[in-house]
Scaffold this active site. Structure first.
Site, short mmCIF file in Angstrom:
data_model
loop_
_atom_site.label_atom_id
_atom_site.label_comp_id
_atom_site.label_asym_id
_atom_site.label_seq_id
_atom_site.Cartn_x
_atom_site.Cartn_y
_atom_site.Cartn_z
N CYS A 110 0.86 -1.18 0.00
CA CYS A 110 0.00 0.00 0.00
C CYS A 110 0.90 1.23 0.00
CB CYS A 110 -0.87 -0.02 1.26
SG CYS A 110 -1.92 1.44 1.44
N HIS A 152 -8.94 -3.74 -2.05
CA HIS A 152 -7.99 -2.91 -1.29
C HIS A 152 -8.45 -1.44 -1.29
CE1 HIS A 152 -3.67 -1.90 -0.13
NE2 HIS A 152 -4.15 -0.72 -0.49
N GLU A 153 -8.86 -0.94 -2.45
CA GLU A 153 -9.27 0.47 -2.54
C GLU A 153 -10.59 0.72 -1.83
OE1 GLU A 153 -7.00 2.42 -3.35
OE2 GLU A 153 -5.74 0.88 -4.25
N HIS A 156 -10.07 1.14 1.78
CA HIS A 156 -9.60 2.49 2.14
C HIS A 156 -10.77 3.44 2.38
CE1 HIS A 156 -5.26 2.63 1.96
NE2 HIS A 156 -5.21 2.09 0.76
ZN ZN Z 1 -3.55 1.23 -0.10
#
Ligand code: ZN
Length: 197
Positions: A110, A152-153, A156
């Site tokens: 990341c 993953h995004e 966030h």
């Molecule tokens: Zn990330």
């Protein structure tokens, strides 16, 4: 313009980002945020960047996996990860609407946990509904590495980092992971590191 990417420890990475209204998406502010985030992601370089990573707590992420990023990865590893090029696109207010039951485990990193990597289990395929940068509703069906990037995004946007989901014994500098585990299957990595999962 290149934006500053905030690092783990900044509270914005732990907040749930707010959804964007359609007229807001079309505003100059958000349109220029998208352009700056695209430049910042390419400059890093990275395959995804979420607005909280540049200090803006809104549900927006940019994604792009360029073929030139694959040059340093062996064909076997690309195949194993089902990693294929993904064109630049924008994901706004995403919701996962369906997913596989199968989980796949690979090292991931990341831009906000700079220099480190760990094995993370992700769903092997997902479908999401979201808006694009023209505020149009779209559905995205993703599998392989692209499905990992999307998960993953989206994490966030809800205040989650990969370190919350990682197999902690595999946490490593990127340098050490490349030195020791570059072509090693994940199951073997986990066994050698004494992972109990
Ligand atoms: Zn990330």
């Amino acid at each position: 313009m290149r934006l500053k990417i905030v690092q783990a420890g900044e509270q914005v990475l732990r907040q749930q980002a707010r959804a964007l209204a359609r007229d807001e998406i079309l505003s100059g502010d958000i349109q220029s945020l998208v352009a700056h985030m695209r430049d910042t992601m390419r400059d890093a370089p990275g395959v995804g960047l979420a607005a909280p990573q540049v200090g803006v707590s809104v549900q927006l992420a940019v994604i792009e996996d360029r073929v030139e990023y694959h040059a340093r990865i062996s064909p076997q590893q690309l195949e194993l990860r089902k990693r294929r090029p993904v064109e630049f696109h924008v994901v706004i207010n995403p919701r996962i609407v369906s997913s596989s039951e199968e989980l796949v485990e690979f090292f991931e990193g990341c831009l906000s946990v700079s220099g480190y990597t760990a094995v993370v289990a992700r769903l092997s395929s997902i479908a999401i509904e979201c808006l694009n940068e023209r505020a149009q509703p779209v559905r995205l069906d993703a599998s392989g590495w692209y499905a990992r990037i999307l998960q993953h995004e989206i994490d966030h946007l809800f205040g989650t980092l990969y370190v919350d989901r990682m197999d902690p014994r595999t946490f490593s500098t990127i340098e050490n992971a490349e030195r020791h585990w570059r072509e090693v299957p994940t199951e073997v990595v986990k066994e050698r590191l004494g992972s109990k999962r």
